[in-house]
Design an enzyme around this catalytic site. Structure first.
Site, PDB file in Angstrom:
ATOM      1  N   GLN A  61      -9.818  -2.430   1.426  1.00  0.00           N
ATOM      2  CA  GLN A  61      -9.516  -2.129   0.026  1.00  0.00           C
ATOM      3  C   GLN A  61     -10.807  -2.112  -0.780  1.00  0.00           C
ATOM      4  OE1 GLN A  61      -5.923  -4.003  -1.117  1.00  0.00           O
ATOM      5  NE2 GLN A  61      -5.869  -3.102  -3.139  1.00  0.00           N
ATOM      6  N   ASP A  62     -11.147  -3.216  -1.459  1.00  0.00           N
ATOM      7  CA  ASP A  62     -12.457  -3.217  -2.117  1.00  0.00           C
ATOM      8  C   ASP A  62     -13.340  -4.276  -1.467  1.00  0.00           C
ATOM      9  OD1 ASP A  62     -11.211  -5.424  -3.251  1.00  0.00           O
ATOM     10  OD2 ASP A  62     -11.901  -5.012  -5.287  1.00  0.00           O
ATOM     11  N   PRO A  63     -14.649  -4.251  -1.743  1.00  0.00           N
ATOM     12  CA  PRO A  63     -15.559  -5.174  -1.051  1.00  0.00           C
ATOM     13  C   PRO A  63     -15.249  -6.634  -1.389  1.00  0.00           C
ATOM     14  CG  PRO A  63     -16.770  -3.397  -2.151  1.00  0.00           C
ATOM     15  CD  PRO A  63     -15.362  -3.332  -2.647  1.00  0.00           C
TER      16      PRO A  63
END
EC number: 3.2.2.27
Length: 224
Positions: A61-63
């Site tokens: 998904q996101d970092p």
């Protein structure tokens, strides 16, 4: 002319949405906000897995939004950084799924990337301690373009889509030309709902064998 990530990414960087996004990120940096990963790590996934080498895509998904965690590969952390819970669960599944897999003491997945596993987050930057803070900046448009290129220009790629976010992201993948393996997300919140026991790692290798392609040595992380 062979497609390269360089040409694909350069084309996106010329678009208005990307320039607007870059300005937003630069503005945050200039205010002294910590943005992860470091600027020279944002495209690590593409540096380690050339376009024509992509066999498998694992969508994140996101970092990670903690100091020193994110380095441009989904689920991965640099050596010396504590293994995050989702990756710990991936290792548990690997130990059950792949004969002889030994759980490593680090979370650095570079050796997977070097074998053709594109470890791609759908959003490529995040503000420190603020999960999903850059979710609406434009990265989703960018990674949609990346996935579309793989979908349109390659054959037989195996997409591992874990959790609703990744599955929605992969909704337009042509399953007559590519393979999709779906399961709940490996996070502690959902891993027991079907990620454990999904056997995606061995299934991936079976699909590669069927195409006369070399398998992924998932255990390479242990010796790295």
């Amino acid at each position: 002319m062979a497609l390269t990530w360089n040409s694909i990414i350069s084309a996106e960087k010329n678009k208005a949405y990307y320039q607007s996004m870059s300005e937003k990120i630069d503005a945050q940096r200039s205010l002294g906000k910590s943005i992860f990963p470091k600027e020279d790590h944002i495209f690590t996934a593409f540096d380690l897995t050339p376009f024509n080498d992509v066999k498998v895509v694992i969508l994140g998904q996101d970092p990670y939004h903690g100091e020193g965690q994110a380095h441009g590969l989904s689920f991965s952390v640099l050596p010396g950084v504590k293994i995050p819970p989702s990756l710990r669960n991936m290792y548990k599944e690997l130990a059950e799924d792949i004969p002889g897999f030994t759980i490593p003491e680090h979370g650095y997945l570079k050796t997977w990337a070097e074998q053709g596993v594109l470890l791609l987050n759908t959003v490529l930057t995040v503000e420190e301690a603020k999960a999903h803070s850059h979710a609406k900046f434009g990265w989703e448009t960018f990674t949609d373009a990346i996935i579309k290129k793989i979908n349109d220009d390659m054959e037989g790629v195996i997409f591992l889509l874990w959790g609703a976010h990744a599955q929605k992201k992969g909704a337009n993948i042509d399953t007559s030309r590519h393979f999709i393996l779906q399961a709940p997300h490996p996070s502690p919140l959902s891993a027991h709902r079907g990620f454990f026991g999904c056997k995606h790692f061995s299934q991936t290798n079976e699909l590669l064998r069927q195409q006369n392609l070399s398998e992924i040595n998932w255990g390479s992380v242990t010796s790295s």
